[in-house]
Design an enzyme around this catalytic site. Structure first.
Site, mmCIF file in Angstrom:
data_model
loop_
_atom_site.group_PDB
_atom_site.id
_atom_site.type_symbol
_atom_site.label_atom_id
_atom_site.label_comp_id
_atom_site.label_asym_id
_atom_site.label_seq_id
_atom_site.Cartn_x
_atom_site.Cartn_y
_atom_site.Cartn_z
ATOM 1 N N SER A 133 59.477 31.452 61.331
ATOM 2 C CA SER A 133 60.697 32.254 61.299
ATOM 3 C C SER A 133 60.486 33.591 61.987
ATOM 4 O O SER A 133 59.388 34.123 61.989
ATOM 5 C CB SER A 133 61.129 32.512 59.860
ATOM 6 O OG SER A 133 62.264 33.356 59.860
ATOM 7 N N LYS A 187 60.900 26.306 54.891
ATOM 8 C CA LYS A 187 61.567 26.983 56.019
ATOM 9 C C LYS A 187 63.066 26.673 55.986
ATOM 10 O O LYS A 187 63.906 27.539 56.255
ATOM 11 C CB LYS A 187 60.947 26.538 57.350
ATOM 12 C CG LYS A 187 61.702 27.010 58.605
ATOM 13 C CD LYS A 187 61.741 28.514 58.703
ATOM 14 C CE LYS A 187 62.302 29.138 59.960
ATOM 15 N NZ LYS A 187 63.290 28.548 60.760
ATOM 16 N N HIS A 190 64.534 28.738 53.262
ATOM 17 C CA HIS A 190 64.547 30.118 53.785
ATOM 18 C C HIS A 190 65.818 30.318 54.622
ATOM 19 O O HIS A 190 66.542 31.300 54.469
ATOM 20 C CB HIS A 190 63.285 30.352 54.631
ATOM 21 C CG HIS A 190 63.370 31.521 55.567
ATOM 22 N ND1 HIS A 190 64.112 31.501 56.737
ATOM 23 C CD2 HIS A 190 62.823 32.756 55.521
ATOM 24 C CE1 HIS A 190 64.016 32.660 57.340
ATOM 25 N NE2 HIS A 190 63.237 33.434 56.625
ATOM 26 N N ASN A 191 66.101 29.367 55.503
ATOM 27 C CA ASN A 191 67.292 29.503 56.347
ATOM 28 C C ASN A 191 68.572 29.423 55.515
ATOM 29 O O ASN A 191 69.546 30.124 55.809
ATOM 30 C CB ASN A 191 67.311 28.409 57.429
ATOM 31 C CG ASN A 191 66.325 28.709 58.539
ATOM 32 O OD1 ASN A 191 65.359 29.448 58.346
ATOM 33 N ND2 ASN A 191 66.544 28.135 59.707
ATOM 34 N N GLU A 194 69.071 32.655 54.046
ATOM 35 C CA GLU A 194 69.521 33.529 55.142
ATOM 36 C C GLU A 194 71.049 33.401 55.335
ATOM 37 O O GLU A 194 71.736 34.411 55.518
ATOM 38 C CB GLU A 194 68.759 33.096 56.398
ATOM 39 C CG GLU A 194 69.044 33.876 57.650
ATOM 40 C CD GLU A 194 68.240 33.266 58.822
ATOM 41 O OE1 GLU A 194 67.031 33.052 58.690
ATOM 42 O OE2 GLU A 194 68.857 32.997 59.874
#
Ligand code: NBP
Length: 482
Positions: A133, A187, A190-191, A194
């Site tokens: 990232s 990940k 995480h996105n 976000e």
């Protein structure tokens, strides 16, 4: 590192934005980097523009590329996710030998990573799915890296990845997340977080603009101030920049000439799909993904504008400064919920797939390099330090203490938004989630009654164990079914 001088420590396949920047990052850190791209023009362009920044070994065939790597060979793939990644893995696996390591640094779907790891293991190749990232700048100057795959590979790769990752308080933003798809799974989440983080910032902007009547430049200033406090984060910082920008062509704030239809590439959607499969309510992330989809339904929006009745709307007549502070608090509280839900999904994924992920590690490596980097992540590290078995982040002492100071503002903001007809999907759904968690009774009892009525699905009783069914179409007596 003792390497034959003409061999590379690591190689990068795929030299578009991410791959070329990552290759340069490795070179800047003193590594010899083998580079290869399907179209040789990109390899030549990288060498022409940046070949003097470090030790590069460019190749124009995959065989030459593999031959230029020291053993065990380590190659990071930075190509488009999906079939392109499969094609490159196959080429590398063919040219490589037992014990070599193939790393996929793209945004792969974690289930693809699990499959690829199994296929490669069967052929004696190590496969590491690594979430990376930070976008192009992160790739060049220090990303946050989330590698999965075998522990053995991490032992070889760890020092290399640590040397290029972002560093916060002396700690590199990379750690071994867990086996096979664990890295790409986190990940993905995480996105998803976000998406929610970006949406709550958008909702705060919307309220300050259309409820309190601030200009984009004034809101930019408000965000700058917020960035000096608990909300300090990369996303707040760049939002202040975006809102301060003036369009050179029209002299308007740039924000007013940008079409309000948000794009998405898929990782938010994947996060929600995986959460549905795991049965984890990621309502904030889900609303953020749907908010982007709704914003892009331009035809439907045009058809509804001025047609759907608004009802009688209030006008804002509150204290502007008090409202700005209320919005800040509502944003902070909604952000808590998004992270709490994201960490719940990670814990559920870890249990489902046997990854043994330590949530503390994630909060640590997300403090730098990545898009959701924020001061607030230190609080998450502390929360898991204090109690690794925390049932929800919201129940940690810091979060509980903060929430008692945020909750009244959070409710007021939603009341104001609703009375003005302003949509706040993540603020509002996050508060509903919060109230659901703390509720003594939920309407789920009604649903159980309905399910038993139409489908004899049975229900549990609060006063004794077992499953029960009411004979709805008979004499309505209750029978115990187990
Ligand atoms: P792109 O996702 O735009 O992919 C372009 C690269 O893929 C080029 O090197 C291209 O080679 C190569 N490629 C394709 Br397309 N098909 C191929 C095939 N069949 N065989 C070999 N190579 C092929 O690049 P990017 O934006 O640099 O992103 C790379 C990865 O990193 C992606 O998985 C992306 O999701 C992920 N990621 C991107 C960001 C970001 O901010 N952009 C952030 C985090 C992660 P060619 O030059 O020969 O066409």
């Amino acid at each position: 590192m003792s390497t034959p001088e003409n061999l590379a420590h690591i190689g990068v396949v795929g030299l578009a934005v991410m791959g070329s920047n990552l290759a340069r990052n490795f070179a800047h850190k003193g590594h010899t980097v083998a580079v290869y791209n399907r179209s040789p023009e990109k390899t030549r362009a990288l060498m022409a523009a940046h070949g003097d920044e470090g030790a590069f070994l460019p190749s124009e065939t995959i065989e030459d590329f593999v031959a230029s790597l020291e053993r065990p060979r380590k190659a990071i793939i930075m190509v488009q996710a999906g079939p392109a990644t499969d094609a490159v893995i196959e080429q590398l696996a063919e040219a490589m030998e037992e014990g070599d390591i193939i790393i996929d640094g793209g945004n792969a779907l974690f289930t693809d990573t699990i499959r690829r790891e199994q296929e490669m293991a069967a052929r004696g190749r190590h496969f590491v799915g690594a979430g990376i990232s930070g976008g192009e700048e992160g790739a060049l100057t220090g990303p946050s890296i989330m590698p999965g795959g075998p522990t053995e590979s991490w032992e070889t790769l760890g020092p290399l990845l640590e040397s290029v990752a972002a560093v916060v308080d002396g700690t590199p933003c990379v750690t071994h997340i867990g086996p096979d798809g664990a890295g790409h799974f986190v990940k993905m989440v995480h996105n998803g977080i976000e998406y929610a983080d970006m949406q709550v910032i958008g909702e705060a902007y919307q309220l300050l603009r259309y409820a309190a009547g601030l200009t984009p430049a004034e809101i930019s200033e408000v965000f700058r101030e917020w960035n000096a406090g608990e909300l300090n984060s990369y996303l707040i910082e760049i939002t202040a920049e975006v809102l301060a920008q003036v369009d050179a062509e029209t002299g308007q704030p740039l924000i007013d000439v940008i079409v309000d239809a948000a794009g998405q590439k898929g990782t938010g959607r994947w996060t929600v799909k995986a959460a549905l499969d795991l049965g984890i309510p990621v309502t904030g992330i889900g609303e953020a993904v749907f908010a982007r989809a709704l914003s892009s339904s331009l035809e439907q929006r045009r058809a509804a504008q001025g047609v759907l009745p608004s009802g009688e709307l209030a006008t804002f007549d509150g204290d502007r400064d008090a409202f700005i502070e209320d919005v800040r608090r509502a944003l902070y509280a909604s952000k808590f919920v998004a992270y709490a839900q994201g960490f719940d999904e990670i814990q559920a994924g870890s249990e489902e797939y046997g990854w043994n992920i330590d949530p503390r590690d994630l909060a640590t490596i997300w403090r730098g390099g990545c898009i959701i980097r924020a001061k607030f992540l230190n609080r998450i590290v502390e929360a898991y330090d204090a109690n690794p078995e925390l049932p929800s982040l919201l129940l940690d002492g810091y979060f509980l203490g903060e929430l008692s100071g945020l909750i009244d503002s959070w409710r007021r903001v939603i009341i104001t938004a609703t009375s003005l007809g302003l949509p706040v999907p993540v603020f509002a759904s996050s508060l509903s989630y919060y109230d659901s968690l703390r509720a003594e009774r939920l309407p789920a009892a009604v649903i159980q009654g309905q399910r038993d009525f139409f489908g004899a699905h049975t229900y549990g009783r609060v006063d004794k164990p077992g499953a029960f069914h009411t004979l709805w179409s008979g004499d309505r007596t209750e029978v115990q079914t187990s």
